[in-house]
Design a protein around this motif. Structure first.
Motif, PDB file in Angstrom:
ATOM      1  N   LEU A  51      -6.885 -17.417 -35.491  1.00 26.58           N
ATOM      2  CA  LEU A  51      -7.041 -17.296 -37.177  1.00 26.58           C
ATOM      3  C   LEU A  51      -6.877 -15.962 -37.557  1.00 26.58           C
ATOM      4  CD1 LEU A  51     -10.707 -19.125 -37.203  1.00 26.58           C
ATOM      5  CD2 LEU A  51      -8.570 -19.954 -38.190  1.00 26.58           C
ATOM      6  N   GLU A  52      -7.021 -14.872 -36.978  1.00 26.10           N
ATOM      7  CA  GLU A  52      -6.738 -13.503 -37.229  1.00 26.10           C
ATOM      8  C   GLU A  52      -6.572 -12.651 -36.067  1.00 26.10           C
ATOM      9  OE1 GLU A  52      -9.978 -11.610 -39.293  1.00 26.10           O
ATOM     10  OE2 GLU A  52     -10.137 -13.393 -40.990  1.00 26.10           O
ATOM     11  N   GLY A  53      -5.445 -11.814 -36.039  1.00 23.15           N
ATOM     12  CA  GLY A  53      -5.242 -10.921 -34.956  1.00 23.15           C
ATOM     13  C   GLY A  53      -4.097 -11.117 -34.269  1.00 23.15           C
ATOM     14  N   VAL A  54      -3.689 -10.338 -33.465  1.00 23.11           N
ATOM     15  CA  VAL A  54      -2.305 -10.197 -32.592  1.00 23.11           C
ATOM     16  C   VAL A  54      -2.809 -10.189 -31.007  1.00 23.11           C
ATOM     17  CG1 VAL A  54      -0.196  -9.015 -31.963  1.00 23.11           C
ATOM     18  CG2 VAL A  54      -1.294  -9.201 -34.343  1.00 23.11           C
ATOM     19  N   LEU A  55      -2.037 -10.927 -30.344  1.00 16.88           N
ATOM     20  CA  LEU A  55      -2.286 -10.630 -28.852  1.00 16.88           C
ATOM     21  C   LEU A  55      -0.971 -10.578 -28.348  1.00 16.88           C
ATOM     22  CD1 LEU A  55      -4.412 -13.349 -29.838  1.00 16.88           C
ATOM     23  CD2 LEU A  55      -5.326 -12.947 -27.622  1.00 16.88           C
ATOM     24  N   ARG A  56      -0.872 -10.231 -26.889  1.00 18.23           N
ATOM     25  CA  ARG A  56       0.336 -10.026 -26.291  1.00 18.23           C
ATOM     26  C   ARG A  56       0.130 -10.468 -24.861  1.00 18.23           C
ATOM     27  NH1 ARG A  56       0.634  -4.565 -23.105  1.00 18.23           N
ATOM     28  NH2 ARG A  56      -1.304  -4.181 -22.593  1.00 18.23           N
ATOM     29  N   PHE A  57       1.173 -10.914 -24.191  1.00 18.29           N
ATOM     30  CA  PHE A  57       1.458 -11.259 -22.739  1.00 18.29           C
ATOM     31  C   PHE A  57       2.009 -10.136 -22.077  1.00 18.29           C
ATOM     32  CE2 PHE A  57       1.348 -15.220 -24.897  1.00 18.29           C
ATOM     33  CZ  PHE A  57       0.779 -16.137 -24.116  1.00 18.29           C
ATOM     34  N   CYS A  58       1.201  -9.535 -20.904  1.00 11.39           N
ATOM     35  CA  CYS A  58       1.866  -8.667 -20.124  1.00 11.39           C
ATOM     36  C   CYS A  58       1.544  -8.834 -18.831  1.00 11.39           C
ATOM     37  CB  CYS A  58       1.163  -7.163 -20.721  1.00 11.39           C
ATOM     38  SG  CYS A  58      -0.684  -7.055 -20.623  1.00 11.39           S
ATOM     39  N   TYR A  59       2.372  -8.064 -18.088  1.00 14.67           N
ATOM     40  CA  TYR A  59       2.221  -8.099 -16.533  1.00 14.67           C
ATOM     41  C   TYR A  59       2.511  -6.592 -15.945  1.00 14.67           C
ATOM     42  CZ  TYR A  59       7.033  -8.318 -16.693  1.00 14.67           C
ATOM     43  OH  TYR A  59       8.573  -8.214 -16.568  1.00 14.67           O
ATOM     44  N   TYR A  60       2.280  -6.555 -14.466  1.00 13.35           N
ATOM     45  CA  TYR A  60       2.549  -5.310 -14.070  1.00 13.35           C
ATOM     46  C   TYR A  60       3.737  -5.472 -13.038  1.00 13.35           C
ATOM     47  CZ  TYR A  60      -1.650  -3.056 -15.862  1.00 13.35           C
ATOM     48  OH  TYR A  60      -2.511  -2.716 -16.686  1.00 13.35           O
ATOM     49  N   ASN A  61       4.748  -4.607 -13.388  1.00  9.32           N
ATOM     50  CA  ASN A  61       5.951  -4.754 -12.264  1.00  9.32           C
ATOM     51  C   ASN A  61       5.735  -4.289 -11.139  1.00  9.32           C
ATOM     52  OD1 ASN A  61       6.614  -1.820 -12.504  1.00  9.32           O
ATOM     53  ND2 ASN A  61       8.053  -2.198 -14.050  1.00  9.32           N
ATOM     54  N   ASN A  62       6.724  -4.181 -10.114  1.00 11.38           N
ATOM     55  CA  ASN A  62       6.597  -3.722  -8.797  1.00 11.38           C
ATOM     56  C   ASN A  62       6.560  -2.149  -8.419  1.00 11.38           C
ATOM     57  OD1 ASN A  62       9.132  -3.230  -9.317  1.00 11.38           O
ATOM     58  ND2 ASN A  62      10.226  -4.325  -7.671  1.00 11.38           N
ATOM     59  N   LYS A  63       6.725  -1.688  -9.888  1.00 12.86           N
ATOM     60  CA  LYS A  63       6.438  -0.147  -9.900  1.00 12.86           C
ATOM     61  C   LYS A  63       5.051   0.248 -10.263  1.00 12.86           C
ATOM     62  CE  LYS A  63      11.358   0.801 -10.344  1.00 12.86           C
ATOM     63  NZ  LYS A  63      12.368   1.213 -11.336  1.00 12.86           N
ATOM     64  N   GLY A  64       4.348  -0.842 -10.745  1.00  9.36           N
ATOM     65  CA  GLY A  64       2.840  -0.562 -11.226  1.00  9.36           C
ATOM     66  C   GLY A  64       3.013  -0.376 -12.665  1.00  9.36           C
ATOM     67  N   GLN A  65       4.168  -0.393 -13.484  1.00  6.99           N
ATOM     68  CA  GLN A  65       4.175  -0.460 -14.904  1.00  6.99           C
ATOM     69  C   GLN A  65       3.894  -1.398 -15.574  1.00  6.99           C
ATOM     70  OE1 GLN A  65       8.399   0.665 -14.424  1.00  6.99           O
ATOM     71  NE2 GLN A  65       7.975   2.963 -14.718  1.00  6.99           N
ATOM     72  N   GLU A  66       3.085  -1.378 -16.662  1.00  5.23           N
ATOM     73  CA  GLU A  66       3.056  -2.475 -17.365  1.00  5.23           C
ATOM     74  C   GLU A  66       3.919  -2.888 -18.286  1.00  5.23           C
ATOM     75  OE1 GLU A  66      -1.348  -2.900 -19.724  1.00  5.23           O
ATOM     76  OE2 GLU A  66       0.130  -1.780 -21.200  1.00  5.23           O
ATOM     77  N   VAL A  67       4.149  -3.990 -18.504  1.00  3.02           N
ATOM     78  CA  VAL A  67       5.374  -4.508 -19.314  1.00  3.02           C
ATOM     79  C   VAL A  67       4.705  -5.668 -19.998  1.00  3.02           C
ATOM     80  CG1 VAL A  67       7.445  -5.962 -19.204  1.00  3.02           C
ATOM     81  CG2 VAL A  67       6.837  -4.239 -17.315  1.00  3.02           C
TER      82      VAL A  67
END
Length: 189
Positions: A51-67
């Motif tokens: 109804l209101e707002g923004v969400l994101r899909f994310c994961y951590y790659n093999n280097k531990g960085q958030e993508v």
């Protein structure tokens, strides 16, 4: 609830009883920004209409960085659908980017809609197809583009969300550092 029913009616007709059933299953949930709607390592238990707002899909790659690999805003459903449907462990996070107001369906309630409303599978299939088509179209424009073009594609793809998403998430989405994104933005002014 009207927004939800209007959205569903784009895909197939719901009669009055079906619409009442859908609204009886939807529960209002407010989540503050930076809260996980679903988490990697867990089975997704719900699907929500935003109804209101923004969400994101994310994961951590093999280097531990958030993508960050996708954003979803008002007027759309959000869940890790293949894993929600199969009830298997997710490998990604769905996190609020802003404060969010959601209409949430549990897996049990979603399955009840599927079992009760004859055309619910058609509605579900068309919603999933629409989301996949949009995601593929947005990502395919970015695959062979240089950073400035990817940023412009982001702005074109998410015009209503662009000013509401932190630069760190935008940079991650287009595959550059935050400093590079700052230079790109400066050069475009």
């Amino acid at each position: 609830m009207k927004e939800l029913l209007d959205y569903l009616q784009r895909f197939d007709t719901l009669n009055e009883q079906q619409a009442e059933l859908v609204t009886s299953k939807a529960k209002l949930l407010k989540l503050p920004k930076e809260t996980y709607f679903s988490e990697a390592g867990k089975v997704p238990k719900q699907v929500a209409y935003i109804l209101e707002g923004v969400l994101r899909f994310c994961y951590y790659n093999n280097k531990g960085q958030e993508v960050t690999h996708y954003f979803v805003g008002e007027g759309q459903f959000v869940t890790d659908f293949p894993r929600f449907e199969a009830q298997i462990i997710s490998s990604e996070y769905v996190q609020t980017v802003t404060d969010c107001k959601l209409l949430v369906f549990t897996k049990e309630d979603w399955d009840d809609l599927l079992a009760t409303i004859v055309n619910w599978r058609n509605i579900e299939t068309q919603m999933v197809k629409k989301c996949l088509d949009e995601s593929l179209m947005r990502r395919s424009k970015m695959v062979s583009s240089e950073a400035t073009e990817r940023y412009l594609v982001f702005l074109e793809s998410f015009p209503a969300l662009a000013t509401r998403i932190p630069l760190a998430y935008v940079a991650s989405y287009i595959g550059v550092t935050q400093q590079s994104l700052s230079r790109i933005r400066k050069n475009l002014r």
